[in-house]
Design an enzyme around this catalytic site. Sequence first.
Site, short mmCIF file in Angstrom:
data_model
loop_
_atom_site.label_atom_id
_atom_site.label_comp_id
_atom_site.label_asym_id
_atom_site.label_seq_id
_atom_site.Cartn_x
_atom_site.Cartn_y
_atom_site.Cartn_z
N CYS A 42 1.15 -0.77 0.23
CA CYS A 42 0.15 -0.01 -0.09
C CYS A 42 0.67 1.06 -0.34
O CYS A 42 0.40 2.58 -0.13
CB CYS A 42 -1.33 0.14 0.94
N HIS B 224 -3.66 7.14 2.03
CA HIS B 224 -3.91 5.25 1.82
C HIS B 224 -5.58 5.35 1.91
O HIS B 224 -6.35 5.62 2.92
CB HIS B 224 -2.84 4.49 1.78
N ASN C 268 -10.27 -0.61 -1.15
CA ASN C 268 -8.65 -0.82 -1.02
C ASN C 268 -8.12 -0.93 -2.33
O ASN C 268 -8.33 -2.17 -2.83
CB ASN C 268 -7.97 -1.53 -0.13
O1 UT7 Z 1 -4.27 -1.49 3.31
C1 UT7 Z 1 -2.85 -2.59 3.68
C2 UT7 Z 1 -2.95 -2.19 5.29
N1 UT7 Z 1 -4.14 -2.75 5.85
C3 UT7 Z 1 -5.57 -1.91 6.36
O2 UT7 Z 1 -4.99 -1.18 6.87
C4 UT7 Z 1 -6.31 -2.92 7.60
C5 UT7 Z 1 -6.47 -2.37 9.09
N2 UT7 Z 1 -7.51 -3.22 9.53
C6 UT7 Z 1 -8.79 -2.86 9.24
O3 UT7 Z 1 -9.26 -2.07 8.37
C7 UT7 Z 1 -9.95 -4.56 10.16
O4 UT7 Z 1 -9.20 -4.43 11.32
C8 UT7 Z 1 -10.59 -5.09 9.62
C9 UT7 Z 1 -11.65 -3.96 8.87
C10 UT7 Z 1 -10.40 -5.24 8.18
C11 UT7 Z 1 -11.48 -5.56 10.05
O5 UT7 Z 1 -12.54 -4.52 11.18
P1 UT7 Z 1 -12.43 -4.74 12.84
O6 UT7 Z 1 -13.10 -3.40 13.75
O7 UT7 Z 1 -11.16 -4.97 13.02
O8 UT7 Z 1 -13.15 -5.81 12.83
P2 UT7 Z 1 -13.12 -7.29 13.69
O9 UT7 Z 1 -11.51 -8.04 12.54
O10 UT7 Z 1 -12.64 -6.68 14.87
O11 UT7 Z 1 -14.36 -8.11 13.83
C12 UT7 Z 1 -15.56 -7.97 14.56
C13 UT7 Z 1 -16.42 -8.97 14.61
C14 UT7 Z 1 -16.01 -10.67 14.32
O12 UT7 Z 1 -16.70 -10.92 14.83
P3 UT7 Z 1 -16.62 -11.06 16.61
O13 UT7 Z 1 -16.13 -11.87 16.98
O14 UT7 Z 1 -16.80 -10.10 17.15
O15 UT7 Z 1 -17.98 -12.23 16.61
C15 UT7 Z 1 -15.98 -10.15 13.19
O16 UT7 Z 1 -15.95 -12.31 13.12
O17 UT7 Z 1 -16.65 -8.88 12.63
C16 UT7 Z 1 -16.80 -9.73 11.50
N3 UT7 Z 1 -16.43 -9.37 10.52
C17 UT7 Z 1 -17.25 -9.33 10.36
N4 UT7 Z 1 -19.05 -9.50 10.23
C18 UT7 Z 1 -19.35 -8.46 9.37
C19 UT7 Z 1 -15.39 -9.63 10.09
N5 UT7 Z 1 -15.69 -9.44 9.00
C20 UT7 Z 1 -16.47 -9.60 8.70
C21 UT7 Z 1 -17.92 -8.95 7.39
N6 UT7 Z 1 -19.25 -8.87 7.63
N7 UT7 Z 1 -17.55 -8.84 6.69
#
Ligand code: UT7
Length: 334
Positions: free
Chosen positions: A116, A256, A286
Site C-alpha cells: 500500500c 492511502h 482498497n
Molecule cells: O492496506 C493494507 C493495510 N490494511 C489495513 O490497513 C487494514 C487494517 N484493518 C482494518 O481495517 C480492520 O481491522 C478490518 C476492516 C479488516 C476489520 O475491522 P475490525 O473492526 O478490526 O473487525 P474485527 O476483525 O475485530 O472483527 C469484528 C467482528 C468479528 O466478529 P466477532 O468475533 O466479534 O463475533 C468478525 O468475525 O466482525 C466480524 N466480521 C464481519 N462481520 C460482518 C469480520 N468481517 C466481517 C464482515 N461482515 N465482512
Amino acid sequence: MKKIRAAITGIHSWVPEYRLTNFELSKMVDTSDEWIMQRVGIKERRILKGEGLGSSDLGANAVIGLLEKTKTSPDEIELLICATITPDMFFPATANIISDKAGIKNAFSFDIGAACSGFLFALQTGAAYVETGKFKKVIVVGADKMSSITDYTDRTTCPLFGDGAGAVLLEPTSEEYGVMDYIFHTDGSGRKYLHMKAGGSIRPASHETVDAKEHYIYQEGQSVFKFAVVNMADVAAEIMERNNLKADDIAWLVPHQANLRIIDATGRRMGLPPEKVMINIQNYGNTTAATIPLCLSDYESHLKKGDKLILAAFGGGFTWGSIYLKWAYDPEKK
Ligand code: UT7
C-alpha cells in the site's frame, strides 16, 4: 545553482466498469452493507473482468490516458516505474508490459513492490531520477488487480479490496514545486500479519497450496489496524513538523484508502478539518498501490498551483511513509 525538483505535471486514473456492491457481497458471504460501512467505509469496488487481463491492463489504460491528456508522445518517456503487488506474472516486470501496451519504446522500466506504500516509494524513486537532471519525462504508475488475490469466500478480506490504477507524469522544475520531502519506513517483522502464504520461493505453487487457499491475501485485520492507525498518523505529523507546516498551511491530506477510521485518525492527528482530507474509499475500496493516484485524479479539479499536500500510506511489509508535495499546476490551465 538552483535545485532541480520533480513536479507532477499530469495525472490520470483508470478503473474497470464492473461495480461489486455491498449488496452483491452480502449474497456471497455473511456480511452486510451496515457492517462494511461502519467498520471500513466502502460502498462498492471495481473489478476487472475478462480472460487474460491483468494489472498491466489497468496500468496501461491509465498511462495511455495520461499521455493523451498531457499531449506527450510515448517516445518522449525515458523511465516508467510501476508500483504493484499483483504483477501480471513473476517476470518480466509489469512496468515493461505497460510500456509495451502504451507504445513506450525509449524508456527503461521496473516494478516496485511495497504494497500500500508502493505508490509513495515509486513516486520518490521517480523523483530522484528527475532530480539528477538527466531525466525530463518519467511516469510513475500504481496498478493493482486485487481481485486476483482476494478470496471471495472470506468475509474478513473480500469486502476490503478493489482493482484500479493511477499514473502521474514527473518533469523537472527549478521552482519550488513538486516532491519537497519524504519519510519512509519498513518493518519486515510485520509480514506475519499481512502476506500471501504461497506462490513464492519459500512455498512454490502446488496442488496442496491451491487446495489450502494459500494464494490469497492473508490478513490479521485488528493487528494491522493497530499498527496502521498509529504509524500513518505519526509519519504524517512528523513530516509536517520537519517542514514547519501548520494545519492551516496544508491544502490536502492524500491518505492511502484502507479504512475510513484510519483516514479520520490521521486527519485528526494533523489537526485538519474533514474537508481537507481526500476520500474516495466508498467508490473503490482498497486498490493498494492505486489509492493515492486515484485520489489525486478524482480531486484534480480542486487542486491549485502551490497547494501543499501531505501524502501518507501504511501497508503490507510493513511499509509506511509520507511525502510532502507542492502541486505544480492549475488544472483548468492544462
Ligand atoms: O492496506 C493494507 C493495510 N490494511 C489495513 O490497513 C487494514 C487494517 N484493518 C482494518 O481495517 C480492520 O481491522 C478490518 C476492516 C479488516 C476489520 O475491522 P475490525 O473492526 O478490526 O473487525 P474485527 O476483525 O475485530 O472483527 C469484528 C467482528 C468479528 O466478529 P466477532 O468475533 O466479534 O463475533 C468478525 O468475525 O466482525 C466480524 N466480521 C464481519 N462481520 C460482518 C469480520 N468481517 C466481517 C464482515 N461482515 N465482512
